[in-house]
Design a protein around this motif. Structure first.
Motif, short mmCIF file in Angstrom:
data_model
loop_
_atom_site.label_atom_id
_atom_site.label_comp_id
_atom_site.label_asym_id
_atom_site.label_seq_id
_atom_site.Cartn_x
_atom_site.Cartn_y
_atom_site.Cartn_z
N VAL A 171 0.56 12.66 9.56
CA VAL A 171 0.15 11.65 10.53
C VAL A 171 0.95 10.36 10.28
CG1 VAL A 171 -1.77 10.24 11.39
CG2 VAL A 171 -2.16 12.62 10.69
N VAL A 172 1.61 9.86 11.32
CA VAL A 172 2.37 8.62 11.19
C VAL A 172 1.40 7.45 11.15
CG1 VAL A 172 4.07 7.11 12.26
CG2 VAL A 172 4.42 9.59 12.30
N LEU A 173 1.44 6.71 10.04
CA LEU A 173 0.57 5.54 9.89
C LEU A 173 1.18 4.31 10.54
CD1 LEU A 173 -0.39 6.09 6.14
CD2 LEU A 173 -1.71 6.74 8.17
N GLY A 174 2.51 4.26 10.63
CA GLY A 174 3.19 3.12 11.23
C GLY A 174 4.49 2.83 10.51
N LYS A 175 4.97 1.61 10.72
CA LYS A 175 6.21 1.16 10.09
C LYS A 175 5.90 0.04 9.11
CE LYS A 175 9.63 2.28 13.64
NZ LYS A 175 10.23 3.40 12.96
N VAL A 176 6.72 -0.03 8.05
CA VAL A 176 6.56 -1.11 7.07
C VAL A 176 6.98 -2.41 7.75
CG1 VAL A 176 7.28 -2.02 4.83
CG2 VAL A 176 7.04 0.46 5.15
N HIS A 199 1.18 -5.34 -8.59
CA HIS A 199 2.15 -4.43 -7.97
C HIS A 199 2.44 -4.90 -6.55
CE1 HIS A 199 -1.94 -2.73 -7.40
NE2 HIS A 199 -1.55 -2.77 -6.15
N ASP A 200 3.45 -4.31 -5.94
CA ASP A 200 3.78 -4.62 -4.56
C ASP A 200 2.89 -3.80 -3.64
OD1 ASP A 200 5.82 -6.20 -5.58
OD2 ASP A 200 7.33 -4.63 -5.37
N VAL A 201 2.64 -4.33 -2.44
CA VAL A 201 1.81 -3.66 -1.44
C VAL A 201 2.59 -3.58 -0.14
CG1 VAL A 201 -0.33 -3.79 -0.08
CG2 VAL A 201 -0.34 -4.44 -2.51
N LEU A 202 2.68 -2.36 0.43
CA LEU A 202 3.31 -2.18 1.74
C LEU A 202 2.34 -2.65 2.82
CD1 LEU A 202 4.65 1.48 1.36
CD2 LEU A 202 5.99 -0.61 1.19
N VAL A 203 2.83 -3.45 3.76
CA VAL A 203 2.03 -3.86 4.92
C VAL A 203 2.55 -3.04 6.09
CG1 VAL A 203 1.39 -5.77 6.43
CG2 VAL A 203 1.77 -6.19 3.98
N ILE A 204 1.70 -2.12 6.59
CA ILE A 204 2.12 -1.15 7.61
C ILE A 204 1.38 -1.43 8.90
CG2 ILE A 204 2.14 1.30 8.20
CD1 ILE A 204 2.16 1.46 4.92
N ASP A 205 2.13 -1.54 9.99
CA ASP A 205 1.53 -1.72 11.31
C ASP A 205 1.85 -0.52 12.16
OD1 ASP A 205 0.40 -4.25 10.83
OD2 ASP A 205 2.30 -5.25 11.26
N GLY A 206 0.82 0.00 12.86
CA GLY A 206 1.03 1.16 13.71
C GLY A 206 -0.17 1.41 14.60
N GLY A 207 -0.19 2.59 15.20
CA GLY A 207 -1.23 2.96 16.14
C GLY A 207 -2.61 3.04 15.53
N HIS A 208 -2.70 3.09 14.20
CA HIS A 208 -3.99 3.17 13.52
C HIS A 208 -4.37 1.82 12.91
CE1 HIS A 208 -3.87 7.50 14.05
NE2 HIS A 208 -2.64 7.48 13.58
N GLY A 209 -3.75 0.75 13.42
CA GLY A 209 -4.03 -0.58 12.90
C GLY A 209 -3.18 -0.90 11.68
N ARG A 210 -3.50 -2.01 11.05
CA ARG A 210 -2.76 -2.44 9.86
C ARG A 210 -3.31 -1.74 8.63
NH1 ARG A 210 -0.60 -8.38 8.66
NH2 ARG A 210 1.06 -7.45 9.88
N LYS A 211 -2.39 -1.22 7.82
CA LYS A 211 -2.75 -0.56 6.56
C LYS A 211 -2.04 -1.30 5.43
CE LYS A 211 -4.65 3.19 8.51
NZ LYS A 211 -6.09 3.20 8.61
N LEU A 212 -2.73 -1.46 4.32
CA LEU A 212 -2.14 -2.04 3.11
C LEU A 212 -2.16 -0.96 2.04
CD1 LEU A 212 -4.00 -5.49 3.10
CD2 LEU A 212 -1.75 -4.97 4.03
N ILE A 213 -0.97 -0.51 1.65
CA ILE A 213 -0.87 0.59 0.68
C ILE A 213 -0.14 0.10 -0.56
CG2 ILE A 213 -0.01 2.92 0.26
CD1 ILE A 213 -0.11 3.43 3.27
N PRO A 214 -0.79 0.19 -1.73
CA PRO A 214 -0.09 -0.20 -2.97
C PRO A 214 1.18 0.65 -3.14
CG PRO A 214 -2.44 0.10 -3.35
CD PRO A 214 -2.16 0.63 -1.98
N PHE A 215 2.29 -0.01 -3.44
CA PHE A 215 3.56 0.68 -3.62
C PHE A 215 3.67 1.12 -5.07
CE2 PHE A 215 8.28 0.97 -3.85
CZ PHE A 215 8.43 1.92 -2.85
N VAL A 216 2.85 2.12 -5.42
CA VAL A 216 2.82 2.69 -6.76
C VAL A 216 2.85 4.21 -6.62
CG1 VAL A 216 1.60 0.75 -7.83
CG2 VAL A 216 0.29 2.61 -6.83
N SER A 217 3.31 4.88 -7.68
CA SER A 217 3.51 6.33 -7.60
C SER A 217 2.22 7.10 -7.33
CB SER A 217 4.18 6.84 -8.88
OG SER A 217 3.37 6.54 -10.00
N TYR A 218 1.07 6.52 -7.64
CA TYR A 218 -0.20 7.19 -7.38
C TYR A 218 -0.39 7.45 -5.88
CZ TYR A 218 -5.18 8.27 -7.65
OH TYR A 218 -6.40 8.89 -7.55
N TYR A 219 0.06 6.51 -5.04
CA TYR A 219 -0.10 6.63 -3.59
C TYR A 219 1.17 7.01 -2.85
CZ TYR A 219 -4.51 4.24 -4.44
OH TYR A 219 -5.75 3.90 -4.92
#
Length: 169
Positions: A116-121, A130-150
């Motif tokens: 499922v495409v969450l959006g674009k960074v 750590h750094d956090v990706l800010v993603i905007d897309g059709g499912h709204g804004r998502k904040l994903i930690p930029f760490v190997s766990y995710y």
């Protein structure tokens, strides 16, 4: 890529220092003195672009101060206040393995493990931990930690990131 080379904003000129053309710089880099690695800077403001050559630079009181060739007095320096500092992307050192420049991640498409495409960074945030990706897309804004766990994969060639991230997170 010549005339349309990608330039990356690395900070801005926040003021003048002294009377001999020195400038105070607000650097948006991991290390304050990283900008001193680049001998040529592009300055932009209000659609106007200048190319300047670094003559000298130093850290004083935790602040980056620089002097450009041909900028020799306070008035010339004062005219550069507010200019954004841009460095051509191809001037960057190659990233280490499993390390990425923020500028390279922005615009990548992020999908989860289910395809499922969450959006674009849109941008990244530095939280200190750590750094956090800010993603905007059709499912709204998502904040994903930029760490190997995710983050499962980063494919720079295809400009995609696969994340272990559900739609309901």
């Amino acid at each position: 890529m010549n005339n349309t080379q990608q330039r990356v904003a690395m900070g801005y000129i926040k003021g003048v220092f002294g009377i001999k053309g020195w400038l105070k710089i607000a650097a948006d880099t991991e290390y304050t003195d990283s900008l001193l690695d680049y001998p040529e800077w592009h300055l932009s403001k209000d659609g106007k672009t200048l190319t300047v050559t670094l003559e000298s630079g130093k850290i004083a009181g935790g602040e980056l101060q620089v002097k450009f060739e041909g900028i020799d007095d306070r008035d010339q320096a004062f005219a550069l206040r507010g200019y954004t500092i841009e460095i051509p992307r191809e001037a960057f050192e190659p990233a280490e393995e499993d390390e990425y420049y923020w500028a390279d991640l922005v615009g990548m498409t992020v999908s989860n493990k289910d395809g499922v495409v969450l959006g674009k960074v849109n941008s990244l945030m530095d939280t200190g931990a750590h750094d956090v990706l800010v993603i905007d897309g059709g499912h709204g804004r998502k904040l994903i930690p930029f760490v190997s766990y995710y983050i499962e994969t980063v494919d720079t060639e295809n400009r995609t990131i696969t994340a272990d991230w559900g739609l309901d997170y």
